[in-house]
Design an enzyme around this catalytic site. Structure first.
Site, PDB file in Angstrom:
ATOM      1  N   GLY A  30     -28.624   6.600  -9.116  1.00  0.00           N
ATOM      2  CA  GLY A  30     -29.957   7.546  -8.896  1.00  0.00           C
ATOM      3  C   GLY A  30     -29.479   8.682  -7.756  1.00  0.00           C
ATOM      4  N   GLY A  35     -22.708  16.705  -9.622  1.00  0.00           N
ATOM      5  CA  GLY A  35     -21.663  15.976 -10.159  1.00  0.00           C
ATOM      6  C   GLY A  35     -21.987  14.934 -11.163  1.00  0.00           C
ATOM      7  N   HIS A  36     -22.958  14.222 -11.052  1.00  0.00           N
ATOM      8  CA  HIS A  36     -23.516  13.082 -11.947  1.00  0.00           C
ATOM      9  C   HIS A  36     -23.938  13.784 -13.275  1.00  0.00           C
ATOM     10  CE1 HIS A  36     -25.120  11.213  -8.024  1.00  0.00           C
ATOM     11  NE2 HIS A  36     -24.006  10.153  -8.741  1.00  0.00           N
ATOM     12  N   GLN A  60     -23.292  -3.915  -2.916  1.00  0.00           N
ATOM     13  CA  GLN A  60     -22.113  -3.116  -2.348  1.00  0.00           C
ATOM     14  C   GLN A  60     -22.592  -2.502  -0.997  1.00  0.00           C
ATOM     15  OE1 GLN A  60     -22.644  -0.969  -6.052  1.00  0.00           O
ATOM     16  NE2 GLN A  60     -21.884   0.780  -4.967  1.00  0.00           N
ATOM     17  N   LYS A 148     -13.796  11.212  -9.567  1.00  0.00           N
ATOM     18  CA  LYS A 148     -12.717  11.096  -8.858  1.00  0.00           C
ATOM     19  C   LYS A 148     -13.130  11.345  -7.440  1.00  0.00           C
ATOM     20  CE  LYS A 148      -9.204  13.037 -11.942  1.00  0.00           C
ATOM     21  NZ  LYS A 148      -8.174  14.160 -12.298  1.00  0.00           N
ATOM     22  N   LYS A 149     -14.445  11.553  -6.917  1.00  0.00           N
ATOM     23  CA  LYS A 149     -14.841  11.718  -5.478  1.00  0.00           C
ATOM     24  C   LYS A 149     -14.604  10.347  -5.060  1.00  0.00           C
ATOM     25  CE  LYS A 149     -18.849  11.888  -3.744  1.00  0.00           C
ATOM     26  NZ  LYS A 149     -18.547  10.857  -2.904  1.00  0.00           N
ATOM     27  N   ASP A 150     -14.745   9.419  -5.750  1.00  0.00           N
ATOM     28  CA  ASP A 150     -14.951   7.912  -5.371  1.00  0.00           C
ATOM     29  C   ASP A 150     -13.561   7.452  -5.791  1.00  0.00           C
ATOM     30  OD1 ASP A 150     -17.221   7.608  -4.016  1.00  0.00           O
ATOM     31  OD2 ASP A 150     -18.429   8.054  -5.804  1.00  0.00           O
ATOM     32  N   LEU A 184     -19.663  17.294  -3.595  1.00  0.00           N
ATOM     33  CA  LEU A 184     -21.264  16.976  -3.871  1.00  0.00           C
ATOM     34  C   LEU A 184     -21.281  15.449  -3.825  1.00  0.00           C
ATOM     35  CD1 LEU A 184     -22.472  19.365  -6.860  1.00  0.00           C
ATOM     36  CD2 LEU A 184     -22.450  19.732  -4.255  1.00  0.00           C
ATOM     37  N   SER A 186     -24.685  12.548  -2.755  1.00  0.00           N
ATOM     38  CA  SER A 186     -25.874  11.944  -2.564  1.00  0.00           C
ATOM     39  C   SER A 186     -26.216  12.017  -1.105  1.00  0.00           C
ATOM     40  CB  SER A 186     -26.562  10.765  -3.236  1.00  0.00           C
ATOM     41  OG  SER A 186     -26.416  10.906  -4.450  1.00  0.00           O
TER      42      SER A 186
END
Length: 280
Positions: A30, A35-36, A60, A148-150, A184, A186
């Site tokens: 959420g 990006g989402h 996590q 890909k950010k994570d 970007l 959260s």
């Protein structure tokens, strides 16, 4: 868009779709950003039915992390998902996802989980992989999309799917960035105005490293050290800047020139920990 708070309700809604159409799945916690939403639109390119989930996964988060304060913007998220053409939203509460304490977990290779972000966040990837596998079992998609950010998360999930022979295609979405290069996230909302102005420096250091390697530089340690020093000189607290193999995120060696590489960085700016990466 149909919203399903229960596993049984989602499964019933998807029962026919699984036999007649290709299902794409985008799991989230959420507090959605562009990006989402880009992943949701990309999902439509790969499937007839798009399923998203919103679940803030306690497993996590470490004991000193921000689970209780993690932004929850469900009403706004639903509006954005509906606008993006998502067909089904799975939005369970903790009791639905974990009716009893979760005693079975995904234990990935420590060489993949205990490095980089995993070194700074013990147990994070164990909790992430566990909930993703559970969500895969609930939704049963043919394709799942992750940003890909994570990058370490993406690597672990690709390997999990391959080694457990899950019938799911993992599709990676490019990192969505602000005009100044900031990835970007959260957590960008935690930045003060001054910190937000400084935040793109992390990306600039990764770009600098990529340019040097493409230009022929092979002293990887020097590049990493200089980038860390540049961040520290401007008030950052770097966890790492590291050049790694894409496939398993093990340290890259200059002599192995055929390996596909990625440079990753993580650093705290004020109280906010930012991560980013660039493929080389």
């Amino acid at each position: 868009m149909q919203i399903h708070p229960t596993i049984a309700g989602l499964r019933a809604a998807l029962a026919d779709a699984r036999h007649q159409a290709r299902v794409a799945f985008v799991p989230t916690m959420g507090n959605l950003h562009d990006g989402h939403i880009g992943l949701m639109r990309k999902a439509r390119e790969h499937a007839d039915v798009v399923v998203a989930s919103i679940f803030v996964n306690r497993l996590q988060f470490g004991p000193n992390e921000d689970f209780d304060n993690y932004p929850r913007t469900f009403k706004d998220d639903c509006a954005r998902l509906a606008d993006a053409g998502v067909d089904h939203l799975f939005a369970p509460d903790e009791k639905e996802m974990y009716p009893t304490p979760q005693r079975y977990h995904v234990e990935a290779d420590p060489a993949h989980t205990d490095i980089l972000d995993g070194a700074a966040r013990p147990g994070h990837f164990r909790g992430m992989a566990t909930v993703v596998l559970k969500l895969f079992n609930i939704v049963q998609p043919q394709v799942a999309l992750f940003g890909k950010k994570d990058y370490q998360q993406l690597m672990i999930l690709r390997n999990m799917v391959r080694e457990l022979a899950l019938p799911i295609e993992i599709v990676a979405g490019e990192t969505t960035r602000a005009d100044d290069g900031l990835a970007l996230s959260s957590r960008n909302g935690y930045l003060s105005a001054a910190e937000r102005a400084e935040a793109p420096r992390l990306n600039r250091q990764l770009v600098w490293i990529r340019e040097r390697i493409v230009g022929g530089e092979r002293d990887f340690l020097r590049l990493e050290t200089e980038a860390v020093a540049e961040l520290a000189a401007h008030g950052w607290h770097p966890d790492y800047i590291s050049i790694r193999r894409r496939s398993d995120l093990q340290p890259a060696k200059a002599a192995q020139g055929d390996d596909a590489l990625v440079v990753l960085g993580a650093a705290k700016l004020g109280k906010t920990r930012l991560i980013d990466n660039l493929e080389i």
